[in-house]
Scaffold this motif. Sequence first.
Motif, PDB file in Angstrom:
ATOM      1  N   VAL A  12       0.856  -1.184   0.000  1.00 18.08           N
ATOM      2  CA  VAL A  12       0.000   0.000   0.000  1.00 18.08           C
ATOM      3  C   VAL A  12       0.891   1.233   0.000  1.00 18.08           C
ATOM      4  O   VAL A  12       2.079   1.160   0.326  1.00 18.08           O
ATOM      5  N   ASP A  13       0.309   2.355  -0.363  1.00 20.02           N
ATOM      6  CA  ASP A  13       1.027   3.631  -0.405  1.00 20.02           C
ATOM      7  C   ASP A  13       0.402   4.558   0.638  1.00 20.02           C
ATOM      8  O   ASP A  13      -0.760   4.962   0.514  1.00 20.02           O
ATOM      9  N   LEU A  14       1.172   4.895   1.685  1.00 22.82           N
ATOM     10  CA  LEU A  14       0.665   5.748   2.756  1.00 22.82           C
ATOM     11  C   LEU A  14       0.382   7.168   2.290  1.00 22.82           C
ATOM     12  O   LEU A  14      -0.339   7.907   2.972  1.00 22.82           O
ATOM     13  N   ASN A  15       0.925   7.546   1.144  1.00 23.46           N
ATOM     14  CA  ASN A  15       0.769   8.914   0.655  1.00 23.46           C
ATOM     15  C   ASN A  15      -0.221   9.032  -0.502  1.00 23.46           C
ATOM     16  O   ASN A  15      -0.390  10.113  -1.069  1.00 23.46           O
ATOM     17  N   LYS A  16      -0.897   7.940  -0.822  1.00 17.76           N
ATOM     18  CA  LYS A  16      -1.833   7.931  -1.940  1.00 17.76           C
ATOM     19  C   LYS A  16      -3.240   7.691  -1.403  1.00 17.76           C
ATOM     20  O   LYS A  16      -3.442   6.847  -0.535  1.00 17.76           O
ATOM     21  N   PRO A  17      -4.244   8.431  -1.882  1.00 16.00           N
ATOM     22  CA  PRO A  17      -5.605   8.218  -1.395  1.00 16.00           C
ATOM     23  C   PRO A  17      -6.031   6.757  -1.533  1.00 16.00           C
ATOM     24  O   PRO A  17      -5.788   6.129  -2.569  1.00 16.00           O
ATOM     25  N   ALA A  18      -6.663   6.248  -0.502  1.00 11.90           N
ATOM     26  CA  ALA A  18      -7.057   4.836  -0.501  1.00 11.90           C
ATOM     27  C   ALA A  18      -7.926   4.455  -1.699  1.00 11.90           C
ATOM     28  O   ALA A  18      -7.740   3.377  -2.282  1.00 11.90           O
ATOM     29  N   PRO A  19      -8.896   5.291  -2.117  1.00 10.07           N
ATOM     30  CA  PRO A  19      -9.746   4.892  -3.242  1.00 10.07           C
ATOM     31  C   PRO A  19      -9.004   4.767  -4.571  1.00 10.07           C
ATOM     32  O   PRO A  19      -9.561   4.238  -5.536  1.00 10.07           O
ATOM     33  N   GLU A  20      -7.763   5.244  -4.610  1.00  5.97           N
ATOM     34  CA  GLU A  20      -6.971   5.130  -5.842  1.00  5.97           C
ATOM     35  C   GLU A  20      -6.076   3.893  -5.846  1.00  5.97           C
ATOM     36  O   GLU A  20      -5.347   3.660  -6.810  1.00  5.97           O
ATOM     37  N   GLN A  21      -6.149   3.083  -4.783  1.00  8.14           N
ATOM     38  CA  GLN A  21      -5.295   1.902  -4.674  1.00  8.14           C
ATOM     39  C   GLN A  21      -6.116   0.649  -4.977  1.00  8.14           C
ATOM     40  O   GLN A  21      -7.065   0.316  -4.262  1.00  8.14           O
ATOM     41  N   LYS A  22      -5.729  -0.054  -6.024  1.00 10.87           N
ATOM     42  CA  LYS A  22      -6.534  -1.157  -6.546  1.00 10.87           C
ATOM     43  C   LYS A  22      -6.444  -2.424  -5.701  1.00 10.87           C
ATOM     44  O   LYS A  22      -7.232  -3.346  -5.897  1.00 10.87           O
ATOM     45  N   GLY A  23      -5.514  -2.483  -4.775  1.00 11.42           N
ATOM     46  CA  GLY A  23      -5.405  -3.652  -3.906  1.00 11.42           C
ATOM     47  C   GLY A  23      -6.226  -3.539  -2.641  1.00 11.42           C
ATOM     48  O   GLY A  23      -6.060  -4.345  -1.724  1.00 11.42           O
ATOM     49  N   LEU A  24      -7.141  -2.549  -2.590  1.00  5.75           N
ATOM     50  CA  LEU A  24      -7.981  -2.326  -1.411  1.00  5.75           C
ATOM     51  C   LEU A  24      -9.455  -2.401  -1.800  1.00  5.75           C
ATOM     52  O   LEU A  24      -9.814  -2.203  -2.961  1.00  5.75           O
ATOM     53  N   HIS A  25     -10.303  -2.659  -0.814  1.00 12.71           N
ATOM     54  CA  HIS A  25     -11.753  -2.571  -1.017  1.00 12.71           C
ATOM     55  C   HIS A  25     -12.413  -2.288   0.323  1.00 12.71           C
ATOM     56  O   HIS A  25     -11.840  -2.541   1.375  1.00 12.71           O
ATOM     57  N   ASN A  26     -13.658  -1.777   0.284  1.00 14.44           N
ATOM     58  CA  ASN A  26     -14.350  -1.438   1.536  1.00 14.44           C
ATOM     59  C   ASN A  26     -15.785  -1.958   1.576  1.00 14.44           C
ATOM     60  O   ASN A  26     -16.633  -1.413   2.295  1.00 14.44           O
ATOM     61  N   ARG A  27     -16.086  -2.971   0.826  1.00  6.59           N
ATOM     62  CA  ARG A  27     -17.350  -3.687   0.903  1.00  6.59           C
ATOM     63  C   ARG A  27     -17.062  -5.183   0.730  1.00  6.59           C
ATOM     64  O   ARG A  27     -16.052  -5.565   0.135  1.00  6.59           O
ATOM     65  N   TRP A  28     -17.987  -6.038   1.242  1.00  6.20           N
ATOM     66  CA  TRP A  28     -17.888  -7.477   0.988  1.00  6.20           C
ATOM     67  C   TRP A  28     -18.803  -7.836  -0.182  1.00  6.20           C
ATOM     68  O   TRP A  28     -20.019  -7.554  -0.130  1.00  6.20           O
ATOM     69  N   HIS A  29     -18.235  -8.448  -1.215  1.00  6.33           N
ATOM     70  CA  HIS A  29     -19.038  -8.836  -2.383  1.00  6.33           C
ATOM     71  C   HIS A  29     -18.267  -9.882  -3.178  1.00  6.33           C
ATOM     72  O   HIS A  29     -17.044  -9.743  -3.364  1.00  6.33           O
ATOM     73  N   GLY A  54      -6.403   6.553   6.340  1.00  7.23           N
ATOM     74  CA  GLY A  54      -5.551   7.719   6.551  1.00  7.23           C
ATOM     75  C   GLY A  54      -6.301   8.990   6.894  1.00  7.23           C
ATOM     76  O   GLY A  54      -5.718  10.079   6.854  1.00  7.23           O
ATOM     77  N   GLN A  55      -7.574   8.875   7.291  1.00  9.68           N
ATOM     78  CA  GLN A  55      -8.343  10.083   7.619  1.00  9.68           C
ATOM     79  C   GLN A  55      -7.920  10.722   8.943  1.00  9.68           C
ATOM     80  O   GLN A  55      -8.127  11.914   9.150  1.00  9.68           O
ATOM     81  N   ILE A  56      -7.344   9.929   9.850  1.00 14.47           N
ATOM     82  CA  ILE A  56      -7.000  10.432  11.182  1.00 14.47           C
ATOM     83  C   ILE A  56      -5.512  10.786  11.231  1.00 14.47           C
ATOM     84  O   ILE A  56      -4.660   9.990  10.815  1.00 14.47           O
ATOM     85  N   LYS A  57      -5.189  11.966  11.767  1.00 14.58           N
ATOM     86  CA  LYS A  57      -3.827  12.490  11.739  1.00 14.58           C
ATOM     87  C   LYS A  57      -3.214  12.529  13.140  1.00 14.58           C
ATOM     88  O   LYS A  57      -3.910  12.563  14.150  1.00 14.58           O
ATOM     89  N   ASN A  58      -1.890  12.577  13.167  1.00 16.41           N
ATOM     90  CA  ASN A  58      -1.127  12.672  14.415  1.00 16.41           C
ATOM     91  C   ASN A  58      -1.036  14.135  14.822  1.00 16.41           C
ATOM     92  O   ASN A  58      -0.075  14.833  14.504  1.00 16.41           O
ATOM     93  N   ASN A  59      -2.089  14.592  15.516  1.00 13.10           N
ATOM     94  CA  ASN A  59      -2.133  15.971  15.990  1.00 13.10           C
ATOM     95  C   ASN A  59      -2.950  16.028  17.275  1.00 13.10           C
ATOM     96  O   ASN A  59      -3.317  14.995  17.831  1.00 13.10           O
ATOM     97  N   ASP A  60      -3.223  17.235  17.749  1.00 11.39           N
ATOM     98  CA  ASP A  60      -3.908  17.400  19.028  1.00 11.39           C
ATOM     99  C   ASP A  60      -5.336  17.897  18.871  1.00 11.39           C
ATOM    100  O   ASP A  60      -5.888  18.551  19.759  1.00 11.39           O
TER     101      ASP A  60
END
Length: 415
Positions: A12-29, A54-60
């Motif tokens: 995976v690429d930590l700097n690339k938006p998740a929806p642009e990464q073809k090795g990921l999915h967020n539904r079961w089908h 990656g929506q949550i960041k290391n901040n206060d």
Amino acid sequence: MGLKEIRTAMKVDLNKPAPEQKGLHNRWHPDISPCATIKNGEVVKIECLDWTGGQIKNNDSADDVRNVDLTRAHYLTGPFEVESAQPGDVLLVEIQDVQPFQEQPWGFTGVLDAKNGGGFLDELYPNAAKAIWDFEGIFCSSRHIPHVRFAGLIHPGILGCAPSAEILAEWNKRESELITAYADSGKVVAKPPEPANVHAGSAEGDIKAKVGREGARTIPGRPEHGGNCDIKNLSRGSKVYLPVHVPGANFSVGDLHFSQGDGEISFCGAIEMAGIITVKLSVIKSGMAEMGMKSPIFHPGPVEPQFGPGRYLTFEGFSVDHTGKQHYLDATVAYRETCLRVIEYLRRYGYDDYQIYLLLSCAPVQGHIAGLVDVPNACTTLGVPMDIFGFDIRPEVEAKKMDMGKCAFTSDRMG
């Protein structure tokens, strides 16, 4: 026997938006195509984003927790075709290691806003909050919950194989019936298929639209395949036996946790992280019939934080809620009350309620059902390991309030 480098089945690429990464999915089908193939008996590394992509960041600030888009949860890595796997088989997943990325040695615990996900205690704690945890080898600590340090029981929150079309239809039928039954209550009791922000790996066009219309949300675990069970003991050395429903199994994994308490009570309650899991996948032919399997089985591994039986301070709760209302053998009410007893106790040392709520979600606490037969009260217990604190929390030792700072709140609650 010679050794060779373990293959990484998917990066995976930590700097690339998740929806642009073809090795990921967020539904079961079942129509989501495999992103890669793994041999029967092969050991592989699989890289995973955190469950929010990656929506949550290391901040206060907890603004990101308050505003997290739950239509985008969870981003799972996969699915993987496992050679020779067929419906009726069992996929044996041996978890050999789980580690955070070297370049991202931190994780987060969150209290979701009651209007956006909520949590186990959201009637009393409706506001978003967050704690960032820094990793030091096997240990973690947080600037947002001081004087606490413990070893993580690191594990994946989600493991599962794809449902068949028939099983997917059954999921959607029974969950839609539940939604209808509670329609007048105002409660969110289940999440139906949601086309918004669907990510189906490499699928586009009609297939992606179909996954959006039909695909099961990844939020709950389900008996036919496991999924999001958030079982903290599925750690290194564990073996998980998963039912196979489609050719190739179409195995997926994600939602990695550095640590978690029993129940993950704040919903975003583990120490969520991105990282790498190493697994061995083996096919047990005709395993479902041989085992009489209707839901997954697991065999815990040998790795666990070592707190002796005498090193837990254990709290009791009963099915009489905080308003004084009597419930009949309700373990959920009892466990909620047990959590509240811990919060009330740890306030004595200067912690804010939200800090304790976050801590109970992610520290290696032990939750148990003590009794379910003594009418009218179910009894549950929650054991808090005393050695995670930098001070003595035994009842016979005088409690001294300290400056415990605060966890991260939303911008409108800071100051």
